[in-house]
Write an enzyme that holds these catalytic residues in place. Sequence first.
Site, PDB file in Angstrom:
ATOM      1  N   HIS A  51      25.627  -3.897 -22.764  1.00  0.00           N
ATOM      2  CA  HIS A  51      26.144  -5.254 -22.580  1.00  0.00           C
ATOM      3  C   HIS A  51      26.784  -5.848 -23.823  1.00  0.00           C
ATOM      4  CE1 HIS A  51      22.366  -6.234 -24.532  1.00  0.00           C
ATOM      5  NE2 HIS A  51      22.874  -7.424 -24.794  1.00  0.00           N
TER       6      HIS A  51
HETATM    7  C1  UD1 Z   1      23.197 -12.836 -24.548  1.00  0.00           C
HETATM    8  C2  UD1 Z   1      22.888 -12.804 -26.054  1.00  0.00           C
HETATM    9  C3  UD1 Z   1      22.574 -11.372 -26.482  1.00  0.00           C
HETATM   10  C4  UD1 Z   1      21.497 -10.766 -25.603  1.00  0.00           C
HETATM   11  C5  UD1 Z   1      21.939 -10.859 -24.159  1.00  0.00           C
HETATM   12  C6  UD1 Z   1      20.947 -10.275 -23.214  1.00  0.00           C
HETATM   13  C7  UD1 Z   1      24.107 -14.422 -27.454  1.00  0.00           C
HETATM   14  C8  UD1 Z   1      25.182 -14.544 -28.453  1.00  0.00           C
HETATM   15  N1  UD1 Z   1      24.028 -13.224 -26.840  1.00  0.00           N
HETATM   16  O1  UD1 Z   1      24.384 -12.069 -24.351  1.00  0.00           O
HETATM   17  O2  UD1 Z   1      22.115 -11.382 -27.820  1.00  0.00           O
HETATM   18  O3  UD1 Z   1      21.304  -9.416 -25.983  1.00  0.00           O
HETATM   19  O4  UD1 Z   1      22.128 -12.245 -23.856  1.00  0.00           O
HETATM   20  O5  UD1 Z   1      21.422 -10.348 -21.907  1.00  0.00           O
HETATM   21  O6  UD1 Z   1      23.356 -15.343 -27.252  1.00  0.00           O
HETATM   22  N2  UD1 Z   1      26.248 -14.207 -17.003  1.00  0.00           N
HETATM   23  C9  UD1 Z   1      25.915 -14.237 -15.678  1.00  0.00           C
HETATM   24  N3  UD1 Z   1      24.675 -14.715 -15.333  1.00  0.00           N
HETATM   25  C10 UD1 Z   1      23.792 -15.173 -16.238  1.00  0.00           C
HETATM   26  C11 UD1 Z   1      24.152 -15.167 -17.598  1.00  0.00           C
HETATM   27  C12 UD1 Z   1      25.375 -14.672 -17.975  1.00  0.00           C
HETATM   28  O7  UD1 Z   1      26.686 -13.832 -14.827  1.00  0.00           O
HETATM   29  O8  UD1 Z   1      22.682 -15.588 -15.857  1.00  0.00           O
HETATM   30  C13 UD1 Z   1      27.554 -13.641 -17.407  1.00  0.00           C
HETATM   31  C14 UD1 Z   1      28.620 -14.692 -17.573  1.00  0.00           C
HETATM   32  O9  UD1 Z   1      29.828 -14.138 -17.161  1.00  0.00           O
HETATM   33  C15 UD1 Z   1      28.641 -14.914 -19.074  1.00  0.00           C
HETATM   34  C16 UD1 Z   1      28.335 -13.512 -19.582  1.00  0.00           C
HETATM   35  O10 UD1 Z   1      27.422 -12.968 -18.641  1.00  0.00           O
HETATM   36  O11 UD1 Z   1      29.851 -15.407 -19.514  1.00  0.00           O
HETATM   37  C17 UD1 Z   1      27.733 -13.491 -20.935  1.00  0.00           C
HETATM   38  O12 UD1 Z   1      26.578 -14.335 -21.012  1.00  0.00           O
HETATM   39  P1  UD1 Z   1      26.121 -14.949 -22.433  1.00  0.00           P
HETATM   40  O13 UD1 Z   1      24.875 -15.708 -22.295  1.00  0.00           O
HETATM   41  O14 UD1 Z   1      27.281 -15.612 -23.087  1.00  0.00           O
HETATM   42  O15 UD1 Z   1      25.877 -13.674 -23.337  1.00  0.00           O
HETATM   43  P2  UD1 Z   1      25.226 -12.260 -23.015  1.00  0.00           P
HETATM   44  O16 UD1 Z   1      26.309 -11.230 -23.057  1.00  0.00           O
HETATM   45  O17 UD1 Z   1      24.324 -12.293 -21.831  1.00  0.00           O
END
Ligand code: UD1
Length: 382
Positions: free
Chosen positions: A220
């Site tokens: 991820h």
């Molecule tokens: C975040 C953390 C990362 C951790 C990871 C675990 C930061 C900078 N990154 O990354 O350190 O390893 O979580 O998962 O805080 N999304 C969904 N559903 C959700 C949440 C996210 O669909 O419940 C999708 C959305 O498109 C979103 C993308 O995932 O834009 C990224 O989510 P985000 O919280 O920005 O970062 P992660 O890549 O999950």
Amino acid sequence: MTSAARSGPVMCIVGARPNFMKMAPILRALAGHVPPLPALLVHTGQHYDASMSDKLFADLALPKPDINLEVGSGSHAVQTAEVMKRFEPALDDHKPACVLVVGDVNSTLACTLVAVKKGMPVVHVEAGLRSYDRKMPEEINRVLTDQLADRLYTTERSALANLLREGVAAERVCFAGNVMIDSLLSNREKAHSAAATLQAHGIDPAMLKHPRGYGVVTLHRPSNVDDADTLSSILTELAHTAEQLPLVFALHPRTRNNIDRFGLNHLLSPATMAILPPQGYLEMVGLMSSATLVLTDSGGLQEETTALGVPCLTLRDNTERPITVEQGTNTMVGRDVLAIRRCVADILAGRGKTGRVPEFWDGHAAERIAADLYTWLQTGAT
Ligand code: UD1
């Protein structure tokens, strides 16, 4: 002259998936301390899908959050700013004794910034880890949170040297061990079998009966999944690995979205790969525990595989958790196809790393934190 004891609850912050397994044992240890330390649970809502949040709350027996800030997704600036704006009034309303943050996600830094500017003591659990790669958003979150935190709990001894190098006073640091491993050890017996997990998604578990077993994949990190060519070459290599060892691939929403957006679904072969949505905690522990190997770019899985004694190949160039390489089962393979193939061949030939479990990864880290935190708050949190 001694300062007055700080009263009020410990305000515990979670935001994203890897925070939940760290916070569950901490909340239990605060409640189990004699005398108990009252706690308030704040969920920023950084992760919000049922599979990324609710399911893990249920698996880990986490209480319903007292406060949910419901920030959701956004750019780093938008997400961090939104947490800050919504957290400030919650902090004003509840007047805690301190704010306790875990790990390195955007919510960790955002709540730390708000708290310190209000003169509120901040406690950071999992302090001092460094990849020395400032392109990782988590590295920025780690460095800044540690600069601002008043009490810092570390998971491995190398973290203290990192903190001292950055001018953090040794008196602020306490080596407590790994709370993520507290969760792993207390949930291992409850883990779901890999076969049950595949069946729950309509996949025939017969693929797990391969003579060499099976591998588990999670990916991820933006550096691996946000660029079409990089993601395509990783998936191509995984398809090659899957011809020798069936793979169970739990897809993070970021990765799922990018595979669709870049048109890469043809690289996921259902004959040799079980493609699953993000898994619950008990499912993931079950999948990892009986795996032949794990391929990942996660921080948490590097530690969990070390504690389980399962060989782990990390698709990154650096790790902020060096003890998993030095003492555990982890090998950094980056995106080097030859290194991946060599390591997979070694593991399949029974020559994978076995490693040993690091100091204080013993299931009691959260209790050590609760005991130290109690004393620290009694003496005025200075
Ligand atoms: C975040 C953390 C990362 C951790 C990871 C675990 C930061 C900078 N990154 O990354 O350190 O390893 O979580 O998962 O805080 N999304 C969904 N559903 C959700 C949440 C996210 O669909 O419940 C999708 C959305 O498109 C979103 C993308 O995932 O834009 C990224 O989510 P985000 O919280 O920005 O970062 P992660 O890549 O999950």
